[in-house]
Design a protein around this motif. Structure first.
Motif, PDB file in Angstrom:
ATOM      1  N   LYS A 223       0.838  -1.188   0.000  1.00 42.90           N
ATOM      2  CA  LYS A 223       0.000   0.000   0.000  1.00 42.90           C
ATOM      3  C   LYS A 223       0.879   1.245   0.000  1.00 42.90           C
ATOM      4  O   LYS A 223       1.907   1.282   0.684  1.00 42.90           O
ATOM      5  CB  LYS A 223      -0.947   0.033   1.204  1.00 42.90           C
ATOM      6  CG  LYS A 223      -2.057  -1.007   1.157  1.00 42.90           C
ATOM      7  CD  LYS A 223      -3.046  -0.819   2.296  1.00 42.90           C
ATOM      8  CE  LYS A 223      -4.113  -1.901   2.287  1.00 42.90           C
ATOM      9  NZ  LYS A 223      -4.956  -1.856   1.080  1.00 42.90           N
ATOM     10  N   VAL A 224       0.462   2.256  -0.772  1.00 43.67           N
ATOM     11  CA  VAL A 224       1.230   3.502  -0.839  1.00 43.67           C
ATOM     12  C   VAL A 224       0.275   4.681  -0.727  1.00 43.67           C
ATOM     13  O   VAL A 224      -0.925   4.582  -1.033  1.00 43.67           O
ATOM     14  CB  VAL A 224       2.039   3.614  -2.151  1.00 43.67           C
ATOM     15  CG1 VAL A 224       3.002   2.447  -2.298  1.00 43.67           C
ATOM     16  CG2 VAL A 224       1.122   3.705  -3.355  1.00 43.67           C
ATOM     17  N   LEU A 225       0.830   5.795  -0.304  1.00 44.73           N
ATOM     18  CA  LEU A 225       0.074   7.054  -0.228  1.00 44.73           C
ATOM     19  C   LEU A 225       0.558   7.947  -1.363  1.00 44.73           C
ATOM     20  O   LEU A 225       1.760   8.192  -1.498  1.00 44.73           O
ATOM     21  CB  LEU A 225       0.326   7.740   1.116  1.00 44.73           C
ATOM     22  CG  LEU A 225      -0.395   9.090   1.339  1.00 44.73           C
ATOM     23  CD1 LEU A 225      -1.899   8.875   1.502  1.00 44.73           C
ATOM     24  CD2 LEU A 225       0.178   9.798   2.564  1.00 44.73           C
ATOM     25  N   ILE A 226      -0.364   8.428  -2.208  1.00 45.71           N
ATOM     26  CA  ILE A 226       0.014   9.291  -3.330  1.00 45.71           C
ATOM     27  C   ILE A 226      -0.515  10.707  -3.105  1.00 45.71           C
ATOM     28  O   ILE A 226      -1.453  10.926  -2.335  1.00 45.71           O
ATOM     29  CB  ILE A 226      -0.511   8.756  -4.683  1.00 45.71           C
ATOM     30  CG1 ILE A 226      -2.042   8.793  -4.737  1.00 45.71           C
ATOM     31  CG2 ILE A 226       0.013   7.358  -4.939  1.00 45.71           C
ATOM     32  CD1 ILE A 226      -2.616   8.548  -6.114  1.00 45.71           C
ATOM     33  N   LEU A 240      -3.823   3.365 -11.754  1.00 47.87           N
ATOM     34  CA  LEU A 240      -2.735   4.299 -11.992  1.00 47.87           C
ATOM     35  C   LEU A 240      -1.466   3.533 -12.332  1.00 47.87           C
ATOM     36  O   LEU A 240      -1.284   2.382 -11.907  1.00 47.87           O
ATOM     37  CB  LEU A 240      -2.485   5.163 -10.755  1.00 47.87           C
ATOM     38  CG  LEU A 240      -3.696   5.884 -10.161  1.00 47.87           C
ATOM     39  CD1 LEU A 240      -3.349   6.453  -8.784  1.00 47.87           C
ATOM     40  CD2 LEU A 240      -4.157   7.004 -11.078  1.00 47.87           C
ATOM     41  N   ILE A 241      -0.587   4.160 -13.097  1.00 51.09           N
ATOM     42  CA  ILE A 241       0.685   3.542 -13.480  1.00 51.09           C
ATOM     43  C   ILE A 241       1.823   4.227 -12.730  1.00 51.09           C
ATOM     44  O   ILE A 241       1.842   5.453 -12.603  1.00 51.09           O
ATOM     45  CB  ILE A 241       0.922   3.663 -15.000  1.00 51.09           C
ATOM     46  CG1 ILE A 241      -0.153   2.891 -15.773  1.00 51.09           C
ATOM     47  CG2 ILE A 241       2.297   3.139 -15.378  1.00 51.09           C
ATOM     48  CD1 ILE A 241      -0.090   3.103 -17.268  1.00 51.09           C
ATOM     49  N   VAL A 242       2.762   3.446 -12.231  1.00 50.95           N
ATOM     50  CA  VAL A 242       3.961   3.993 -11.601  1.00 50.95           C
ATOM     51  C   VAL A 242       5.101   3.911 -12.609  1.00 50.95           C
ATOM     52  O   VAL A 242       5.366   2.841 -13.173  1.00 50.95           O
ATOM     53  CB  VAL A 242       4.342   3.215 -10.323  1.00 50.95           C
ATOM     54  CG1 VAL A 242       5.589   3.825  -9.685  1.00 50.95           C
ATOM     55  CG2 VAL A 242       3.186   3.211  -9.333  1.00 50.95           C
ATOM     56  N   VAL A 243       5.733   5.056 -12.874  1.00 52.89           N
ATOM     57  CA  VAL A 243       6.859   5.076 -13.807  1.00 52.89           C
ATOM     58  C   VAL A 243       8.096   5.614 -13.107  1.00 52.89           C
ATOM     59  O   VAL A 243       8.007   6.426 -12.177  1.00 52.89           O
ATOM     60  CB  VAL A 243       6.557   5.934 -15.057  1.00 52.89           C
ATOM     61  CG1 VAL A 243       5.344   5.407 -15.795  1.00 52.89           C
ATOM     62  CG2 VAL A 243       6.366   7.397 -14.689  1.00 52.89           C
ATOM     63  N   LYS A 265      -4.013   0.743  -7.606  1.00 56.76           N
ATOM     64  CA  LYS A 265      -5.465   0.906  -7.646  1.00 56.76           C
ATOM     65  C   LYS A 265      -5.870   1.690  -6.404  1.00 56.76           C
ATOM     66  O   LYS A 265      -5.479   1.345  -5.290  1.00 56.76           O
ATOM     67  CB  LYS A 265      -6.163  -0.458  -7.656  1.00 56.76           C
ATOM     68  CG  LYS A 265      -7.686  -0.356  -7.742  1.00 56.76           C
ATOM     69  CD  LYS A 265      -8.321  -1.749  -7.777  1.00 56.76           C
ATOM     70  CE  LYS A 265      -9.838  -1.670  -7.858  1.00 56.76           C
ATOM     71  NZ  LYS A 265     -10.456  -3.018  -7.872  1.00 56.76           N
ATOM     72  N   ILE A 266      -6.641   2.753  -6.615  1.00 62.45           N
ATOM     73  CA  ILE A 266      -7.027   3.596  -5.489  1.00 62.45           C
ATOM     74  C   ILE A 266      -8.028   2.865  -4.598  1.00 62.45           C
ATOM     75  O   ILE A 266      -9.079   2.418  -5.049  1.00 62.45           O
ATOM     76  CB  ILE A 266      -7.631   4.928  -5.973  1.00 62.45           C
ATOM     77  CG1 ILE A 266      -6.581   5.739  -6.734  1.00 62.45           C
ATOM     78  CG2 ILE A 266      -8.157   5.746  -4.780  1.00 62.45           C
ATOM     79  CD1 ILE A 266      -7.086   7.064  -7.265  1.00 62.45           C
ATOM     80  N   GLU A 267      -7.674   2.750  -3.321  1.00 62.98           N
ATOM     81  CA  GLU A 267      -8.542   2.102  -2.342  1.00 62.98           C
ATOM     82  C   GLU A 267      -9.358   3.110  -1.543  1.00 62.98           C
ATOM     83  O   GLU A 267     -10.487   2.852  -1.137  1.00 62.98           O
ATOM     84  CB  GLU A 267      -7.702   1.258  -1.376  1.00 62.98           C
ATOM     85  CG  GLU A 267      -6.953   0.110  -2.032  1.00 62.98           C
ATOM     86  CD  GLU A 267      -7.896  -0.958  -2.562  1.00 62.98           C
ATOM     87  OE1 GLU A 267      -9.023  -1.071  -2.044  1.00 62.98           O
ATOM     88  OE2 GLU A 267      -7.496  -1.688  -3.491  1.00 62.98           O
ATOM     89  N   LYS A 268      -8.778   4.287  -1.305  1.00 67.03           N
ATOM     90  CA  LYS A 268      -9.465   5.284  -0.487  1.00 67.03           C
ATOM     91  C   LYS A 268      -8.977   6.685  -0.845  1.00 67.03           C
ATOM     92  O   LYS A 268      -7.781   6.940  -0.924  1.00 67.03           O
ATOM     93  CB  LYS A 268      -9.208   5.028   1.008  1.00 67.03           C
ATOM     94  CG  LYS A 268      -9.876   6.027   1.941  1.00 67.03           C
ATOM     95  CD  LYS A 268      -9.520   5.745   3.396  1.00 67.03           C
ATOM     96  CE  LYS A 268     -10.157   6.773   4.333  1.00 67.03           C
ATOM     97  NZ  LYS A 268      -9.764   6.539   5.743  1.00 67.03           N
ATOM     98  N   VAL A 279      -1.072  -1.835  -4.228  1.00 65.97           N
ATOM     99  CA  VAL A 279      -0.125  -2.111  -5.316  1.00 65.97           C
ATOM    100  C   VAL A 279      -0.558  -3.395  -6.006  1.00 65.97           C
ATOM    101  O   VAL A 279      -0.582  -4.466  -5.387  1.00 65.97           O
ATOM    102  CB  VAL A 279       1.312  -2.236  -4.777  1.00 65.97           C
ATOM    103  CG1 VAL A 279       2.284  -2.536  -5.918  1.00 65.97           C
ATOM    104  CG2 VAL A 279       1.718  -0.953  -4.043  1.00 65.97           C
ATOM    105  N   LYS A 280      -0.883  -3.297  -7.284  1.00 65.74           N
ATOM    106  CA  LYS A 280      -1.356  -4.472  -8.028  1.00 65.74           C
ATOM    107  C   LYS A 280      -0.182  -5.281  -8.582  1.00 65.74           C
ATOM    108  O   LYS A 280      -0.243  -6.495  -8.656  1.00 65.74           O
ATOM    109  CB  LYS A 280      -2.276  -4.044  -9.165  1.00 65.74           C
ATOM    110  CG  LYS A 280      -3.438  -3.143  -8.732  1.00 65.74           C
ATOM    111  CD  LYS A 280      -4.235  -3.706  -7.575  1.00 65.74           C
ATOM    112  CE  LYS A 280      -5.013  -4.952  -7.959  1.00 65.74           C
ATOM    113  NZ  LYS A 280      -5.821  -5.442  -6.814  1.00 65.74           N
TER     114      LYS A 280
END
Length: 302
Positions: A223-226, A240-243, A265-268, A279-280
């Motif tokens: 899990k990450v915070l964006i 969302l894509i992480v580059v 994928k946004i969870e909240k 994180v998928k």
């Protein structure tokens, strides 16, 4: 007490540093080079002007609905439009226009040229119904939209958009417009969804990873915070894509290469500026490169 104030100040700095700024866009008043064989428009110049404004409004709404753009006031763009040389082609954007737009904070200028705005009404005979005549009303709008990068003055995006309003099938089902203006209005309504798609594809918004919230035993980020939230139109379930942005030098020229390393994928949605994502895939790369302070960006995708 001093510690409380210091903590609050540092928190404010952190939030300010992570928050995203909206891109400023100036939309020039649209032109028209619609052909002269359109009887409906030639008879009603006032209606034509109203529809040109309605088409521009639909484009403006599409940018505003994306929630990541701020538009320069229409009156200011109209003033710039009035000052530029009318002898030049409709698509011409001179240096003065670019500089004035830049002075207003705009990063991009959007121009529109209406190439066709036509209405057709005819009696269509259906052989299966014994030659029974069905009135068919159809409007067609075609316009070119261009995006100019203010920093370079170059056209970076261009697309012709062609929504249609009214059809024979609509007449048979009872859902077709009942008048010429109704068909035109239906075509104009369809513009917004097409421009929505244009904006989403050509202006993907990017965010930063603020922190890694959860890591498994294998070092994979879970899990990450964006740094993107409701203020930018994000919603639960968005992908969302992480580059990783890597600077390269090719033939003496420095270039940035964006390498896909994972998917989120946004969870909240936490608030206007932050969202929690699961994180998928790519969790190991995301975690290791984040810890190593690599240049990571999170980009929206369709």
């Amino acid at each position: 007490m001093k510690n409380v104030y210091l903590t609050a100040f540092l928190t404010l700095l952190t939030i300010t540093g992570f928050s995203q700024t909206k891109t400023i866009v100036g939309i020039m008043p649209f032109n028209t080079t619609s052909s002269g064989n359109d009887n409906y428009y030639n008879r009603q110049n006032q209606t034509q002007s109203a529809n040109i404004i309605a088409i521009q409004d639909a484009v403006s709404d599409a940018f505003l609905n994306a929630k990541r753009f701020t538009l320069v006031e229409r009156e200011k763009m109209a003033l710039i439009k009035g000052e530029k040389k009318t002898q030049q082609s409709d698509e011409f954007i001179d240096g003065s226009t670019v500089e004035q737009s830049k002075s207003m904070g705009a990063s991009y200028i959007v121009t529109g040229n209406i190439q066709e705005a036509s209405f057709e009404e005819k009696q269509s005979e259906l052989s299966g119904l014994g030659g029974f005549a069905i009135p068919s009303r159809k409007a067609k709008i075609s316009f070119n939209i261009k995006v100019i990068d203010v920093s370079t003055g170059q056209v970076i995006k261009s697309e012709t958009i062609q929504p249609k309003g009214g059809s024979l099938l609509g007449q048979l089902s009872g859902t077709a417009p009942k008048s010429a203006q109704g068909a035109i209005s239906k075509a104009i309504q369809d513009i917004e969804s097409k421009v929505d798609e244009f904006v989403s594809i050509n202006f993907p918004v990017s965010f930063d990873i603020a922190e890694i919230n959860e890591v498994d035993g294998g070092g994979n980020a879970k899990k990450v915070l964006i740094t993107g939230g409701s203020a930018f139109g994000l919603k639960k379930g968005d992908k969302l894509i992480v580059v990783e942005v890597v600077e390269m030098e090719v033939n003496g020229k420095k270039m940035n290469r964006k390498k896909n390393i994972g998917e989120l994928k946004i969870e909240k949605i936490e608030d206007e500026n932050f969202s929690i994502c699961s994180v998928k895939n790519g969790g190991l790369d995301i975690n290791s490169k984040f810890v190593a302070k690599g240049k990571l960006k999170v980009i929206t995708q369709e």
